[in-house]
Scaffold this motif. Sequence first.
Motif, PDB file in Angstrom:
ATOM      1  N   ALA A 172       0.813  -1.216   0.000  1.00 29.62           N
ATOM      2  CA  ALA A 172       0.000   0.000   0.000  1.00 29.62           C
ATOM      3  C   ALA A 172       0.846   1.267   0.000  1.00 29.62           C
ATOM      4  CB  ALA A 172      -0.938  -0.001   1.209  1.00 29.62           C
ATOM      5  N   VAL A 173       2.043   1.210   0.604  1.00 31.54           N
ATOM      6  CA  VAL A 173       2.883   2.407   0.678  1.00 31.54           C
ATOM      7  C   VAL A 173       3.697   2.632  -0.593  1.00 31.54           C
ATOM      8  CG1 VAL A 173       3.074   2.241   3.179  1.00 31.54           C
ATOM      9  CG2 VAL A 173       4.834   1.193   1.749  1.00 31.54           C
ATOM     10  N   LEU A 174       3.738   1.652  -1.492  1.00 32.28           N
ATOM     11  CA  LEU A 174       4.617   1.752  -2.663  1.00 32.28           C
ATOM     12  C   LEU A 174       4.329   2.964  -3.551  1.00 32.28           C
ATOM     13  CD1 LEU A 174       5.110  -1.977  -3.754  1.00 32.28           C
ATOM     14  CD2 LEU A 174       6.698  -0.466  -2.537  1.00 32.28           C
ATOM     15  N   PRO A 175       3.048   3.284  -3.860  1.00 35.51           N
ATOM     16  CA  PRO A 175       2.819   4.487  -4.685  1.00 35.51           C
ATOM     17  C   PRO A 175       3.405   5.748  -4.072  1.00 35.51           C
ATOM     18  CG  PRO A 175       0.838   3.136  -4.605  1.00 35.51           C
ATOM     19  CD  PRO A 175       1.784   2.553  -3.610  1.00 35.51           C
ATOM     20  N   GLY A 176       3.202   5.927  -2.779  1.00 38.44           N
ATOM     21  CA  GLY A 176       3.749   7.102  -2.111  1.00 38.44           C
ATOM     22  C   GLY A 176       5.263   7.074  -2.054  1.00 38.44           C
ATOM     23  N   MET A 177       5.838   5.895  -1.796  1.00 35.98           N
ATOM     24  CA  MET A 177       7.289   5.764  -1.733  1.00 35.98           C
ATOM     25  C   MET A 177       7.941   6.034  -3.087  1.00 35.98           C
ATOM     26  SD  MET A 177       8.085   4.854   1.436  1.00 35.98           S
ATOM     27  CE  MET A 177       9.610   3.958   1.380  1.00 35.98           C
ATOM     28  N   PHE A 178       7.200   5.800  -4.161  1.00 38.45           N
ATOM     29  CA  PHE A 178       7.727   6.005  -5.508  1.00 38.45           C
ATOM     30  C   PHE A 178       7.509   7.433  -5.996  1.00 38.45           C
ATOM     31  CE2 PHE A 178       7.050   5.923 -10.145  1.00 38.45           C
ATOM     32  CZ  PHE A 178       8.317   5.493 -10.551  1.00 38.45           C
ATOM     33  N   LEU A 179       6.276   7.926  -5.836  1.00 39.73           N
ATOM     34  CA  LEU A 179       5.916   9.220  -6.429  1.00 39.73           C
ATOM     35  C   LEU A 179       6.390  10.416  -5.605  1.00 39.73           C
ATOM     36  CD1 LEU A 179       2.278   8.410  -7.628  1.00 39.73           C
ATOM     37  CD2 LEU A 179       4.330   8.661  -9.034  1.00 39.73           C
ATOM     38  N   LEU A 180       6.266  10.349  -4.293  1.00 35.39           N
ATOM     39  CA  LEU A 180       6.615  11.510  -3.468  1.00 35.39           C
ATOM     40  C   LEU A 180       8.073  11.944  -3.621  1.00 35.39           C
ATOM     41  CD1 LEU A 180       4.583  10.815  -0.209  1.00 35.39           C
ATOM     42  CD2 LEU A 180       4.165  12.607  -1.903  1.00 35.39           C
ATOM     43  N   PRO A 181       9.034  11.031  -3.557  1.00 36.19           N
ATOM     44  CA  PRO A 181      10.423  11.491  -3.723  1.00 36.19           C
ATOM     45  C   PRO A 181      10.742  11.967  -5.133  1.00 36.19           C
ATOM     46  CG  PRO A 181      10.357   9.110  -3.529  1.00 36.19           C
ATOM     47  CD  PRO A 181       8.987   9.609  -3.201  1.00 36.19           C
ATOM     48  N   LEU A 182      10.103  11.358  -6.142  1.00 39.34           N
ATOM     49  CA  LEU A 182      10.374  11.746  -7.521  1.00 39.34           C
ATOM     50  C   LEU A 182       9.848  13.138  -7.838  1.00 39.34           C
ATOM     51  CD1 LEU A 182       9.724   8.492  -9.594  1.00 39.34           C
ATOM     52  CD2 LEU A 182      11.915   9.567  -9.074  1.00 39.34           C
ATOM     53  N   THR A 183       8.788  13.545  -7.161  1.00 42.10           N
ATOM     54  CA  THR A 183       8.162  14.834  -7.470  1.00 42.10           C
ATOM     55  C   THR A 183       8.526  15.928  -6.475  1.00 42.10           C
ATOM     56  OG1 THR A 183       6.177  14.204  -6.206  1.00 42.10           O
ATOM     57  CG2 THR A 183       6.179  13.719  -8.569  1.00 42.10           C
ATOM     58  N   SER A 184       9.433  15.645  -5.560  1.00 42.17           N
ATOM     59  CA  SER A 184       9.749  16.618  -4.504  1.00 42.17           C
ATOM     60  C   SER A 184      11.193  17.088  -4.514  1.00 42.17           C
ATOM     61  CB  SER A 184       9.450  16.004  -3.130  1.00 42.17           C
ATOM     62  OG  SER A 184      10.289  14.891  -2.893  1.00 42.17           O
ATOM     63  N   GLY A 185      12.013  16.535  -5.408  1.00 42.06           N
ATOM     64  CA  GLY A 185      13.420  16.892  -5.393  1.00 42.06           C
ATOM     65  C   GLY A 185      14.234  16.060  -4.435  1.00 42.06           C
ATOM     66  N   THR A 186      13.633  15.018  -3.862  1.00 40.45           N
ATOM     67  CA  THR A 186      14.369  14.152  -2.951  1.00 40.45           C
ATOM     68  C   THR A 186      15.435  13.358  -3.694  1.00 40.45           C
ATOM     69  OG1 THR A 186      12.495  13.946  -1.430  1.00 40.45           O
ATOM     70  CG2 THR A 186      14.164  12.224  -1.320  1.00 40.45           C
ATOM     71  N   TYR A 187      15.076  12.792  -4.839  1.00 41.25           N
ATOM     72  CA  TYR A 187      16.018  12.015  -5.628  1.00 41.25           C
ATOM     73  C   TYR A 187      16.738  12.858  -6.673  1.00 41.25           C
ATOM     74  CZ  TYR A 187      13.950   7.734  -3.703  1.00 41.25           C
ATOM     75  OH  TYR A 187      13.520   6.744  -2.868  1.00 41.25           O
ATOM     76  N   VAL A 188      15.990  13.723  -7.342  1.00 38.08           N
ATOM     77  CA  VAL A 188      16.547  14.556  -8.400  1.00 38.08           C
ATOM     78  C   VAL A 188      16.161  16.007  -8.128  1.00 38.08           C
ATOM     79  CG1 VAL A 188      16.589  15.036 -10.871  1.00 38.08           C
ATOM     80  CG2 VAL A 188      16.346  12.676 -10.073  1.00 38.08           C
ATOM     81  N   PRO A 189      17.110  16.909  -7.962  1.00 41.56           N
ATOM     82  CA  PRO A 189      16.766  18.319  -7.703  1.00 41.56           C
ATOM     83  C   PRO A 189      15.841  18.875  -8.778  1.00 41.56           C
ATOM     84  CG  PRO A 189      19.116  17.947  -7.408  1.00 41.56           C
ATOM     85  CD  PRO A 189      18.564  16.689  -8.002  1.00 41.56           C
ATOM     86  N   LEU A 190      14.804  19.576  -8.357  1.00 36.79           N
ATOM     87  CA  LEU A 190      13.836  20.104  -9.312  1.00 36.79           C
ATOM     88  C   LEU A 190      14.459  21.120 -10.262  1.00 36.79           C
ATOM     89  CD1 LEU A 190      10.629  20.640  -7.132  1.00 36.79           C
ATOM     90  CD2 LEU A 190      11.362  18.611  -8.383  1.00 36.79           C
ATOM     91  N   GLU A 191      15.532  21.768  -9.822  1.00 37.89           N
ATOM     92  CA  GLU A 191      16.155  22.816 -10.633  1.00 37.89           C
ATOM     93  C   GLU A 191      16.708  22.304 -11.956  1.00 37.89           C
ATOM     94  OE1 GLU A 191      15.825  24.385  -6.576  1.00 37.89           O
ATOM     95  OE2 GLU A 191      16.400  22.458  -7.463  1.00 37.89           O
ATOM     96  N   ILE A 192      16.948  20.999 -12.066  1.00 34.13           N
ATOM     97  CA  ILE A 192      17.474  20.480 -13.325  1.00 34.13           C
ATOM     98  C   ILE A 192      16.361  19.998 -14.252  1.00 34.13           C
ATOM     99  CG2 ILE A 192      19.598  19.787 -12.158  1.00 34.13           C
ATOM    100  CD1 ILE A 192      18.671  16.898 -12.414  1.00 34.13           C
ATOM    101  N   LEU A 193      15.109  20.100 -13.801  1.00 33.36           N
ATOM    102  CA  LEU A 193      13.960  19.707 -14.611  1.00 33.36           C
ATOM    103  C   LEU A 193      13.444  20.909 -15.403  1.00 33.36           C
ATOM    104  CD1 LEU A 193      11.977  17.558 -12.003  1.00 33.36           C
ATOM    105  CD2 LEU A 193      13.589  16.758 -13.749  1.00 33.36           C
ATOM    106  N   PRO A 194      12.640  20.669 -16.450  1.00 30.69           N
ATOM    107  CA  PRO A 194      12.049  21.787 -17.199  1.00 30.69           C
ATOM    108  C   PRO A 194      11.259  22.711 -16.288  1.00 30.69           C
ATOM    109  CG  PRO A 194      11.740  19.732 -18.387  1.00 30.69           C
ATOM    110  CD  PRO A 194      12.309  19.362 -17.050  1.00 30.69           C
TER     111      PRO A 194
END
Length: 254
Positions: A172-194
């Motif tokens: 049940a936690v997998l969607p949150g564990m996958f999406l939240l870090p990807l969309t928050s700059g946890t894994y990849v800084p947002l500054e390098i995205l469009p």
Amino acid sequence: MSRTATHLAGLGRAELTLFMRSKANLVSALLVPLMLVFTMKVILDQFDLSGAGLAMGPVMISSAAGIILLMGLYAPLTAIYVMRREQLILKRLRSGEAEDFTILLGAALPVVTAVPLQFLIISAGITVVAGTGVPAAPFLAVTGIVLGTVLIAALAALTTVLARTAENAQIAVLPGMFLLPLTSGTYVPLEILPHGVQEVFRFLPLTPVTDLVRSGWTGSMSLTDACVRTLTLLAWIALTAWAARRHFRWEPRT
């Protein structure tokens, strides 16, 4: 001591005893976030952080905040709530004098308390290794961690709706564990995205946490931006808490 504080202290002690008995809990909540944080350095080295106006130290510290909240709080607390529900512990406690909020907070107390301790230890280590220096605006980092903890605890309570058993909670936690870090700059800084993607992601649940924590070290966030991030976090907390209160189940699902 008030009756609520007495109930909370008793529940917290009981939960801490149960938590410490499980080696899996200790590894998941304490060691896994630490290992992931330093693994992130290898990933971040692949990006041109200086070209985006970023420094490795503050980026790693903001990544640490997101990882700790997800790995050290969200996943274990969701499992704790589901297990206590399936064991009928929540139902029995609810039939007593303790209020609903006290019961849920008591169950969460050990992992919630561990979050700031983990963050202090890991951020201190990163600061020494990366030579980041002391935080320029520590109140921003504190705001991010405190409100982020409240948000993720509420999200854990809400996620239990998707899990029938403790084993299901891991899925049940997998969607949150996958999406939240990807969309928050946890894994990849947002500054390098469009730029357009950045603007959308800024208003998603976990992003204000990483922004506030990073700015706590850099001191680069204006008062207006800090207020916007804080209000965004408060809005997500209110929405998540309302949904959790409305849909949380106190008895095993059939």
